[in-house]
Write an enzyme that holds these catalytic residues in place. Structure first.
Site, PDB file in Angstrom:
ATOM      1  N   GLU A  18       0.812  -1.231   0.000  1.00 59.42           N
ATOM      2  CA  GLU A  18       0.000   0.000   0.000  1.00 59.42           C
ATOM      3  C   GLU A  18       0.841   1.274   0.000  1.00 59.42           C
ATOM      4  O   GLU A  18       0.422   2.293  -0.539  1.00 59.42           O
ATOM      5  CB  GLU A  18      -0.961   0.001   1.187  1.00 59.42           C
TER       6      GLU A  18
ATOM      7  N   PHE B 159     -11.727  -7.782  13.183  1.00 63.90           N
ATOM      8  CA  PHE B 159     -10.616  -8.193  12.320  1.00 63.90           C
ATOM      9  C   PHE B 159     -10.284  -7.086  11.316  1.00 63.90           C
ATOM     10  O   PHE B 159     -11.165  -6.542  10.670  1.00 63.90           O
ATOM     11  CB  PHE B 159     -10.988  -9.479  11.569  1.00 63.90           C
ATOM     12  N   GLN B 160      -9.012  -6.767  11.204  1.00 60.83           N
ATOM     13  CA  GLN B 160      -8.510  -5.699  10.332  1.00 60.83           C
ATOM     14  C   GLN B 160      -9.164  -4.356  10.613  1.00 60.83           C
ATOM     15  O   GLN B 160      -9.367  -3.549   9.707  1.00 60.83           O
ATOM     16  CB  GLN B 160      -8.635  -6.092   8.852  1.00 60.83           C
TER      17      GLN B 160
ATOM     18  N   LYS C 245     -17.728  -1.016   5.427  1.00 64.04           N
ATOM     19  CA  LYS C 245     -18.185  -1.950   4.395  1.00 64.04           C
ATOM     20  C   LYS C 245     -19.709  -1.906   4.220  1.00 64.04           C
ATOM     21  O   LYS C 245     -20.205  -2.000   3.099  1.00 64.04           O
ATOM     22  CB  LYS C 245     -17.744  -3.370   4.766  1.00 64.04           C
TER      23      LYS C 245
ATOM     24  N   MET D  77      24.536   8.994   2.791  1.00 61.02           N
ATOM     25  CA  MET D  77      24.370  10.241   3.550  1.00 61.02           C
ATOM     26  C   MET D  77      24.606  10.000   5.033  1.00 61.02           C
ATOM     27  O   MET D  77      25.214  10.821   5.717  1.00 61.02           O
ATOM     28  CB  MET D  77      22.983  10.822   3.299  1.00 61.02           C
TER      29      MET D  77
END
Lengths: 186, 584
Positions: free
Chosen positions: B52, B114-115, B164, B482
């Protein structure tokens, strides 16, 4: 080009210059913020203060326009003039914010706070507490044989001084609402 | 007459209404209804990413290279949390993107489902604005408002969290043109009185400089055009932040190069010595100002910015102008012309003489080598061999990024995509894919370091799947260059964890992905290898083995003023010997 002439122990190993370049006089300002009354708007405003390390001395919030779905947040904050200007600009650019008023800067304003004091005591102390409450125009809203609950509205300073006087007389608890403020005149 | 439809269909319809052509995303349980709608249409192209974070950076690359709003779609919980780095990146660099996240059904919110993650809570300080939509009837309006907020004023990322059940429920769709106008309408016109004050200063200034930033690019191509006209007409020198490269062309005669910590000598000294600094859409970032107390001590300063909170934030300015760069420059030019196009010619001549002396120092000089590829040399050759091509450059973060800014020239806006404010390693590869999706025929090169590149290398799969022929130009020094440089200069050469151990064989890695790998380590082979990379019709992983201990100069150490610049390794003597206490 000169090499880095660094005195021993002059700073920590930080990637950033951590000293405050604008350390100036600290001012207290009362801000009135008109916001959409929607979920999370208070968290958004508070998050701005905590995220950027600004102070909140007092905060009140409630819906003030039911049809327009608007709330008024009154914030008392402290900072240098530059920090105060930043806070106002950062509040004003938030999407749910309609208006930001600096009541301290925009002229005279009325500031009031409501406080409840629980004072417990007997004999002389009890009489003295009641006498002082009268002078300060505090009302007794609850009473037992050994305690009073006083209700008082006034400026934060007035509430502070009443609290100071009650302390030796058996002050047990204080509840304060935080400041509500409006500018004077129209 | 509005139409009734499911929330999921509404999402797709609203995106179409907003002119969205591409969505970068990754499916999951909480966004399945939206993916089902995407499956059943052909107007919006979906680019399936591998992580993502990649989706957000692709949307950013797409947005920066087109000026349009980028769109990403991810699922709830880990989908949303993986997007956070990209959101902050876009917030810091003012990139307009709309991110749609799935959420567990409204009745499950707050149950540790969940999630489930508190996505609006987590992303509140990471976005310009975010919304949790609990009612399908409000969904289409919220999406249209989100696009308005993302692109208006100072652009930025916005996020819409959609449970949802809201995606499944039916409601009336409100088309884009039917929504009631938002009270959020940032002011674009600058105050004429302040603009006139600036014109007066322009007329008399002896040592002026334009200090331009990403705001010029965000304001649109017209703003870049106006900046060019203003610079040519006044004859004032122009420098730019990392974010603003390309607004004024690198081939322009007034160009001083980038300023700041690794900016050019002439640019930084012009900033230090000027008597009038005109900040156009930049924000006095700490990488630019160095020590604030000694920042450009003898100049009057004007600041044009669309964000009031950027003005007087760190540097107090004499002329604050709140407004959109394009609008303000238009008024500025008009007023300056109407007053007779005056400048202080004698003062300017002396100023340019001084600037040319600084230019003669040739601060980008490095020690060439005939046996090892110097990273600066690799970029010089890349610049020479791709000059004039329809070219877009993205970068990762580190030394290679600074060298790219120093050695590559940008002739137009929206051609340079780099993570400036947040400094996100892993930005460049996905960003290059986003750019390539927007410009399928262009040459898109990600100038990378091997360490940064590995952070999101899984996106090569995305490049392959969607035939995005991105060129991954990796300057491989087997070091976190760096970090290594700071450790050398500031931490007594104790190179704690700053080397790249167990690197993959990049050529074999390319083969594993099904694309082309090229490895080069001899300077003599470099040109041919670069040409091979350009000519190859497909993604290329270009493994350019470079000098391992090269440092990036010029360098203004943090907390130092502009006139205390280190020009090369010789200047750093004494830094290394300063035991323990080192100011950064």
């Amino acid at each position: 080009m000169s090499p880095l002439n660094i005195k021993q122990g002059s700073s920590s190993h930080s990637a950033y210059d951590l000293r405050d370049p604008h350390a100036e006089v600290i001012e207290s300002h009362t801000l009135a913020v008109i916001v959409d009354n929607e979920a999370g708007v208070l968290a958004r405003v508070i998050g701005l203060f905590s995220g950027r390390g600004y102070n909140i001395d007092s905060l009140t919030v409630a819906e003030v326009d039911h049809t327009g779905h608007l709330s008024r947040i009154t914030i008392v904050t402290r900072g240098t003039p530059q920090v105060i200007a930043q806070i106002k600009a950062l509040l004003a650019r938030m999407v749910p914010v309609h208006d930001v008023h600096d009541l301290t800067e925009e002229g005279p304003s009325v500031q009031r706070e409501l406080a409840l004091f629980k004072v417990a005591g007997k004999g002389e102390h009890r009489i003295e507490a009641l006498r002082l409450a009268e002078i300060f125009r505090a009302h007794v809203v609850d009473s037992t044989l050994e305690s009073f609950v006083f209700e008082m509205t006034g400026t934060p300073e007035k509430i502070d001084s009443f609290a100071e006087l009650m302390r030796p007389l058996g002050l047990r608890e204080i509840a304060r609402t935080g400041v509500a403020a409006l500018s004077r005149g129209v | 007459m509005t139409q009734s439809m499911t929330g999921a269909r509404m999402v797709v319809q609203a995106l179409k209404d907003q002119g969205v052509e591409v969505v970068f995303g990754y499916p999951g349980g909480a966004v399945l209804p939206i993916y089902d709608e995407i499956f059943q249409q052909n107007d919006i192209r979906h680019i399936l990413v591998r992580h993502e974070q990649g989706a957000i950076h692709m949307a950013e690359g797409y947005a920066r290279s087109t000026g349009k709003v980028g769109v990403a779609l991810v699922t709830s919980g880990p989908g949303a949390t993986n997007a956070v780095t990209g959101l902050v990146d876009a917030l810091m660099d003012s990139i307009p993107i709309v991110v749609l996240t799935g959420q567990v059904p409204t009745f499950a919110i707050g149950t540790d489902a969940f999630q489930e993650a508190d996505t609006v809570g987590i992303t509140r300080p990471c976005t310009k604005m975010n919304w949790l939509v609990k009612d399908t009837a409000k969904l289409s309006e919220t999406i249209h408002l989100a696009f308005h907020v993302a692109r208006s004023g100072r652009p930025g990322p916005v996020l819409i969290d959609i449970p949802k059940d809201v995606q499944f429920a039916d409601a009336h769709y409100v088309p884009r043109e039917k929504i009631k106008p938002s009270h959020y309408q940032p002011k674009v016109k600058g105050d004429i009185e302040q603009i006139t004050r600036l014109v007066e200063m322009i007329e008399t200034a002896e040592r002026p400089v334009f200090y331009t930033g990403g705001g010029v690019i965000n304001s649109g191509p017209a703003a870049s055009q106006l900046l060019r006209e203003l610079a040519e007409a006044t004859g004032f020198p122009v420098t730019s932040t990392l974010m603003g490269l390309g607004a004024y062309p690198a081939s322009g005669k007034n160009w001083l190069g980038m300023l700041g910590m690794h900016g050019l000598y002439e640019a930084n000294l012009a900033m230090h010595g000027c008597d009038l600094m005109i900040n156009i859409g930049a924000r006095f970032d700490d990488r630019i100002t160095g020590r604030i107390k000694d920042f450009s001590p003898n100049s009057r300063k004007a600041h044009i910015d669309i964000d009031a909170s950027s003005i007087n934030k760190v540097v107090h300015v004499d002329v604050p102008i709140l407004g959109d760069v394009g609008h303000v420059l238009e008024d500025l030019l008009r007023i300056w012309k109407s007053r007779g196009r005056k400048v202080n010619k004698a003062g300017l001549a002396t100023w340019w003489k001084q600037i040319n002396e600084w230019r003669a120092v040739k601060c980008l000089t490095y020690k060439p080598s005939s046996t090892i590829i110097k990273p600066q040399y690799a970029l010089e050759r890349l610049e020479a061999l791709t000059k004039g091509m329809d070219r877009y450059i993205t970068t990762e973060v580190g030394q290679h990024q600074m060298w790219a800014a120093q050695f590559l020239g940008f002739e137009g806006p929206n051609r340079w995509m780099t993570s400036g404010g947040l400094g996100t390693m892993g930005y460049g590869l996905p960003a290059s894919i986003g750019v390539q999706i927007a410009h399928p025929e262009a040459l898109v090169i990600n100038v990378a370091g091997e360490a940064s590149w590995l952070m999101n290398m899984q996106e090569m799969g995305t490049a392959m799947q969607f035939r995005a022929p991105v060129k991954q130009f990796i300057l491989n020094n087997e070091r976190l260059g760096m970090v290594r440089q700071w450790q050398e200069l500031l931490h007594g050469e104790r190179y704690s964890q700053s080397w790249s151990e167990s690197l993959p064989d990049f050529v074999k890695l390319a083969e594993a992905f099904g694309c082309k790998g090229i490895k080069v380590s001899d300077p003599k082979d470099l040109d041919d290898a670069i040409m091979e990379m350009i000519r190859y019709d497909g993604p290329v992983i270009f493994d350019c083995m470079v000098e391992k201990h090269e440092n990036c100069f010029p360098m203004i150490p943090s907390g130092k003023p502009h006139n205390e610049m280190l020009l090369g390794d010789d200047d750093t003597q004494g830094v290394i010997n300063a035991k323990g206490a080192v100011l950064v």
